[in-house]
Design an enzyme around this catalytic site. Structure first.
Site, short mmCIF file in Angstrom:
data_model
loop_
_atom_site.label_atom_id
_atom_site.label_comp_id
_atom_site.label_asym_id
_atom_site.label_seq_id
_atom_site.Cartn_x
_atom_site.Cartn_y
_atom_site.Cartn_z
N VAL A 260 9.21 1.22 2.00
CA VAL A 260 10.16 2.33 1.83
C VAL A 260 10.03 2.95 0.45
O VAL A 260 9.51 2.34 -0.49
CB VAL A 260 11.61 1.86 2.06
CG1 VAL A 260 11.78 1.31 3.47
CG2 VAL A 260 12.01 0.79 1.03
N ALA B 142 -0.61 3.95 2.44
CA ALA B 142 0.10 5.16 2.03
C ALA B 142 1.08 4.87 0.89
O ALA B 142 1.18 5.64 -0.07
CB ALA B 142 0.84 5.75 3.23
N LYS B 143 1.79 3.75 0.98
CA LYS B 143 2.78 3.42 -0.05
C LYS B 143 2.11 3.14 -1.39
O LYS B 143 2.59 3.55 -2.46
CB LYS B 143 3.61 2.21 0.39
CG LYS B 143 4.65 1.73 -0.64
CD LYS B 143 5.72 2.77 -0.90
CE LYS B 143 6.68 2.34 -2.03
NZ LYS B 143 7.43 1.12 -1.72
N ILE B 144 0.99 2.43 -1.36
CA ILE B 144 0.27 2.12 -2.60
C ILE B 144 -0.23 3.40 -3.25
O ILE B 144 -0.15 3.57 -4.48
CB ILE B 144 -0.87 1.14 -2.31
CG1 ILE B 144 -0.30 -0.24 -1.96
CG2 ILE B 144 -1.82 1.03 -3.50
CD1 ILE B 144 -1.31 -1.21 -1.38
#
Length: 252
Positions: free
Chosen positions: A99, A148-150
């Site tokens: 998140v 994507a979060k990284i």
């Protein structure tokens, strides 16, 4: 989740951190295994790969077939790929769902949720995710949400690093720092990372957040592999992260 009418059972490695939810009506599980036996949907949010592995090594054997395991931590995509395989062998549905948005968005139920897993698991988990997320995106198979979060967090770190350099230049050439900060907020150089950095009295005031961003920049390096060489996001971010006092793995 409680406000949306779902029953909620919680467990925390630091018991005191669960007390607020217990006070609002959640049930406190006495162990990870107890949590797994009580719930058919479990969300995990701990700091790193080691923590996720520790919790999931106890959860997966105790969860009933057909249950859903969702990882909200930011960890290596390969860790999620392995967890997805182990869950499939046990008949458990798996989703990686890191998140973005921080505590304010979490309290408001407006987090951005990035999801990786099968379309069927994503659809099954969506009603729960919608209780705390407003932008919820399915990116592909397990691990893709972590990728994507990284990238997102490394971009945030790079933007803060560029802000660190920009305001250092302003100081050196004699441009008023406060005036320039306000100007950039309304100009083409603006970014969320710049606005966060511009509010800091000194870089080390961001020491706690910097440790988490450094972890994610290091995850980017692990994700890209040894042949990727220096990448632009890390190159932009690391001088700022060093200034906060965050310690790189190679320095430990």
């Amino acid at each position: 989740m409680l406000l949306a009418g779902h029953s909620l059972t919680v467990w925390a490695r630091r018991p005191e951190s669960a007390q607020d939810l217990v006070g609002k009506g959640a049930v406190l599980a006495q162990s990870v295994e107890d949590l797994a036996k009580t719930c058919d949907y479990v969300g995990v949010c701990v700091v790193d790969d080691a923590g996720v592995e520790d919790v999931c090594s106890k959860l997966i054997p105790a969860l009933a077939a057909g249950s859903v395991l969702v990882i909200h931590s930011t960890i290596l995509p390969s860790t999620c790929e392995d967890l997805a395989r182990r869950c499939a062998e046990a008949g458990i549905q798996f989703l990686d769902a890191p998140v973005s948005g921080g505590s304010p968005a979490a309290s408001a139920g407006t987090l951005t949720v990035m999801c990786g897993g099968t379309p069927e698991t994503f659809e099954h988990a969506l009603p729960v995710l919608q209780t705390f997320g407003s932008k919820i995106v399915h990116l592909g198979p397990a691990g893709s949400a972590q990728q994507a979060k990284i990238i997102n967090n490394s971009l945030m770190a790079a933007n803060m690093g560029l802000a660190f350099s920009a305001l250092d230049i302003a100081d050196k050439v004699g441009v008023d720092r406060a005036a320039l900060s306000d100007l950039i907020k309304h100009s083409s150089g603006r970014s969320f990372g710049f606005e966060v950095f511009a509010r800091l009295p000194t870089p080390d005031a961001f020491a706690h957040g910097a440790k988490l961003l450094l972890k994610d920049v290091e995850l980017l390096g692990s994700m890209l592999g040894p042949d990727a060489g220096a990448n632009a996001l890390a190159t932009a971010a690391l001088p700022f992260l060093d200034a906060t006092g965050a310690t790189r793995k190679t320095d430990r």
